[in-house]
Motif scaffolding. Structure first.
Motif, PDB file in Angstrom:
ATOM      1  N   PRO A  90      41.399  37.031  52.921  1.00  0.00           N
ATOM      2  CA  PRO A  90      42.819  38.011  52.186  1.00  0.00           C
ATOM      3  C   PRO A  90      42.564  39.481  52.874  1.00  0.00           C
ATOM      4  CG  PRO A  90      40.289  38.590  52.531  1.00  0.00           C
ATOM      5  CD  PRO A  90      40.981  37.024  53.130  1.00  0.00           C
ATOM      6  N   PHE A  91      43.469  40.298  52.388  1.00  0.00           N
ATOM      7  CA  PHE A  91      44.307  41.151  52.644  1.00  0.00           C
ATOM      8  C   PHE A  91      43.053  42.318  52.310  1.00  0.00           C
ATOM      9  CE2 PHE A  91      47.446  39.590  49.368  1.00  0.00           C
ATOM     10  CZ  PHE A  91      48.890  39.889  50.602  1.00  0.00           C
ATOM     11  N   PRO A  92      42.010  42.630  53.868  1.00  0.00           N
ATOM     12  CA  PRO A  92      40.885  43.231  53.654  1.00  0.00           C
ATOM     13  C   PRO A  92      40.458  44.893  53.911  1.00  0.00           C
ATOM     14  CG  PRO A  92      42.059  42.596  55.988  1.00  0.00           C
ATOM     15  CD  PRO A  92      42.858  41.479  54.917  1.00  0.00           C
ATOM     16  N   ALA A  93      41.984  45.522  53.457  1.00  0.00           N
ATOM     17  CA  ALA A  93      41.796  46.779  53.489  1.00  0.00           C
ATOM     18  C   ALA A  93      42.122  47.018  51.782  1.00  0.00           C
ATOM     19  CB  ALA A  93      42.922  47.804  54.242  1.00  0.00           C
ATOM     20  N   MET A  94      42.487  45.921  51.198  1.00  0.00           N
ATOM     21  CA  MET A  94      42.803  46.055  49.900  1.00  0.00           C
ATOM     22  C   MET A  94      41.591  45.791  48.798  1.00  0.00           C
ATOM     23  SD  MET A  94      46.306  44.534  49.713  1.00  0.00           S
ATOM     24  CE  MET A  94      46.195  44.459  47.674  1.00  0.00           C
ATOM     25  N   THR A  95      41.241  46.444  48.269  1.00  0.00           N
ATOM     26  CA  THR A  95      40.296  46.339  47.202  1.00  0.00           C
ATOM     27  C   THR A  95      39.865  44.599  46.528  1.00  0.00           C
ATOM     28  OG1 THR A  95      40.682  46.954  44.677  1.00  0.00           O
ATOM     29  CG2 THR A  95      39.740  49.064  46.518  1.00  0.00           C
ATOM     30  N   CYS A 127      35.384  34.637  37.647  1.00  0.00           N
ATOM     31  CA  CYS A 127      35.009  33.559  38.938  1.00  0.00           C
ATOM     32  C   CYS A 127      33.215  34.827  39.663  1.00  0.00           C
ATOM     33  CB  CYS A 127      36.061  34.212  39.910  1.00  0.00           C
ATOM     34  SG  CYS A 127      37.499  33.244  39.649  1.00  0.00           S
ATOM     35  N   GLY A 128      33.232  35.430  38.892  1.00  0.00           N
ATOM     36  CA  GLY A 128      31.601  35.965  38.953  1.00  0.00           C
ATOM     37  C   GLY A 128      32.034  36.999  40.474  1.00  0.00           C
ATOM     38  N   LEU A 129      32.692  38.092  40.161  1.00  0.00           N
ATOM     39  CA  LEU A 129      33.302  38.528  41.631  1.00  0.00           C
ATOM     40  C   LEU A 129      33.155  39.954  40.710  1.00  0.00           C
ATOM     41  CD1 LEU A 129      35.804  37.231  43.928  1.00  0.00           C
ATOM     42  CD2 LEU A 129      32.811  37.919  43.953  1.00  0.00           C
ATOM     43  N   ALA A 130      33.262  40.452  39.268  1.00  0.00           N
ATOM     44  CA  ALA A 130      33.507  40.991  38.579  1.00  0.00           C
ATOM     45  C   ALA A 130      32.589  42.803  38.983  1.00  0.00           C
ATOM     46  CB  ALA A 130      32.696  41.484  36.927  1.00  0.00           C
ATOM     47  N   ASP A 131      31.749  42.627  39.677  1.00  0.00           N
ATOM     48  CA  ASP A 131      30.910  43.824  40.448  1.00  0.00           C
ATOM     49  C   ASP A 131      30.975  44.595  41.842  1.00  0.00           C
ATOM     50  OD1 ASP A 131      28.702  43.725  38.310  1.00  0.00           O
ATOM     51  OD2 ASP A 131      27.476  42.655  39.469  1.00  0.00           O
ATOM     52  N   PHE A 132      32.302  43.541  42.132  1.00  0.00           N
ATOM     53  CA  PHE A 132      32.876  43.508  43.384  1.00  0.00           C
ATOM     54  C   PHE A 132      34.098  44.367  43.202  1.00  0.00           C
ATOM     55  CE2 PHE A 132      29.763  40.792  43.733  1.00  0.00           C
ATOM     56  CZ  PHE A 132      28.771  41.177  45.097  1.00  0.00           C
ATOM     57  N   ALA A 133      34.588  44.937  42.209  1.00  0.00           N
ATOM     58  CA  ALA A 133      35.781  44.344  42.294  1.00  0.00           C
ATOM     59  C   ALA A 133      36.699  45.885  43.115  1.00  0.00           C
ATOM     60  CB  ALA A 133      36.046  44.462  40.713  1.00  0.00           C
ATOM     61  N   ASP A 134      36.307  46.791  42.813  1.00  0.00           N
ATOM     62  CA  ASP A 134      36.477  48.248  43.943  1.00  0.00           C
ATOM     63  C   ASP A 134      35.476  48.062  45.306  1.00  0.00           C
ATOM     64  OD1 ASP A 134      37.974  49.071  41.189  1.00  0.00           O
ATOM     65  OD2 ASP A 134      36.001  50.222  40.747  1.00  0.00           O
ATOM     66  N   ARG A 135      34.902  46.771  45.552  1.00  0.00           N
ATOM     67  CA  ARG A 135      34.517  47.455  47.559  1.00  0.00           C
ATOM     68  C   ARG A 135      36.406  46.495  48.018  1.00  0.00           C
ATOM     69  NH1 ARG A 135      28.651  45.042  47.048  1.00  0.00           N
ATOM     70  NH2 ARG A 135      27.918  46.417  46.014  1.00  0.00           N
ATOM     71  N   PRO A 136      35.933  46.902  49.180  1.00  0.00           N
ATOM     72  CA  PRO A 136      36.769  46.370  49.899  1.00  0.00           C
ATOM     73  C   PRO A 136      36.699  44.469  49.904  1.00  0.00           C
ATOM     74  CG  PRO A 136      36.708  48.169  51.260  1.00  0.00           C
ATOM     75  CD  PRO A 136      35.569  48.273  50.045  1.00  0.00           C
ATOM     76  N   ALA A 137      37.936  44.321  49.949  1.00  0.00           N
ATOM     77  CA  ALA A 137      37.706  42.612  50.212  1.00  0.00           C
ATOM     78  C   ALA A 137      37.380  42.427  52.006  1.00  0.00           C
ATOM     79  CB  ALA A 137      39.284  42.294  50.312  1.00  0.00           C
ATOM     80  N   GLU A 138      37.546  42.919  52.460  1.00  0.00           N
ATOM     81  CA  GLU A 138      36.545  42.296  53.526  1.00  0.00           C
ATOM     82  C   GLU A 138      34.925  42.693  53.735  1.00  0.00           C
ATOM     83  OE1 GLU A 138      38.105  45.490  56.882  1.00  0.00           O
ATOM     84  OE2 GLU A 138      37.033  47.190  55.775  1.00  0.00           O
TER      85      GLU A 138
END
Length: 250
Positions: A90-95, A127-138
């Motif tokens: 993933p783009f690590p620095a992007m959310t 995909c079960g990732l709603a709680d992580f939407a605004d976290r950095p992908a890394e």
């Protein structure tokens, strides 16, 4: 009826090495198809050819009856053919949300940032990732990065999704969760081709299995027939095991 995707005698060479040899197959709407074979069989190469990463050296690839073998990857993805990659990057620095928004904007043609975020949040929830939407992908674990790959692909609005070893590196519980998600994606009417090493996984998920060996298509049959095919058994486990299996079934 025109096939959703059709390969006609597709080959690909890298220098003097012929990685794919005269592969012909079709994909119909709504199918979950397994693509298996030993390491180096040409599985990822075949997906790369279909998605335009590597052009075919010869043969023809038809999507809804139209040739696509000369199209660029972005043009193929815009036609509704999406894929994930074996190595998740993933783009690590992007959310997490921004990663999915990129797929929505550059492949699905969504123009507005607000609309792209709305679409991204819908796929992240699926995909079960709603709680992580605004976290950095890394910050995501490997299992969640795999889910992010699926969300990014779904944001491209595909009708064909090619999954390259989506279960690699996951534990048994994570694999079961991933399979449930794949089934839910297929229930949306998206045709799926999945590269997988574990026969137990692919036979439990797929109604049809395609087998490559040394770049050649050696089987394309219902799952129950493929796992009893001596050619497939030999390709995975060796000729002596295949001979024992043949004697056992005589």
């Amino acid at each position: 009826m025109t096939a959703l995707l059709e390969l006609k005698n597709v080959s690909r060479s890298f220098g003097g090495v012929r990685a794919i040899r005269n592969v012909s197959l079709t994909l119909e709407p709504g199918q979950i198809v397994g693509l298996i074979g030993p390491n180096g069989a040409g599985k990822s190469t075949l997906v790369n050819i279909i998605t335009g990463v590597h052009p075919a050296s010869s043969g023809e690839i038809l999507h809804k009856g139209e040739p696509i073998q000369r199209l660029k990857p972005f043009q193929i993805s815009a036609r509704g053919i999406a894929r994930t990659f074996q190595v998740v990057q993933p783009f690590p620095a992007m959310t997490v949300a921004e990663n999915v928004m990129a797929g929505a904007m550059f492949a699905a043609g969504i123009q507005s940032m607000d609309d792209a975020r709305k679409v991204a949040l819908e796929h992240l929830a699926f995909c079960g990732l709603a709680d992580f939407a605004d976290r950095p992908a890394e910050q995501l674990t490997l299992a969640y990065r795999k889910r992010l790959e699926l969300a990014k692909s779904l944001a491209m609005n595909p009708h064909i999704l090619m999954l390259d070893e989506v279960n690699a590196g996951l534990n048994s519980a994570e694999v079961e969760q991933a399979l449930g998600l794949i089934r839910a994606i297929a229930a949306r009417g998206i045709s799926i081709v999945i590269i997988e090493h574990l026969l137990k996984v692919v036979t439990g998920l797929c109604s049809r299995i395609i087998v490559l060996h040394h770049g050649e298509l050696i089987a394309d049959d219902p799952a129950a027939d493929v796992i009893r095919d001596p050619r497939v058994i030999e390709a995975y486990l060796g000729s002596r095991f295949a001979e024992r299996q043949m004697v056992r079934h005589d």
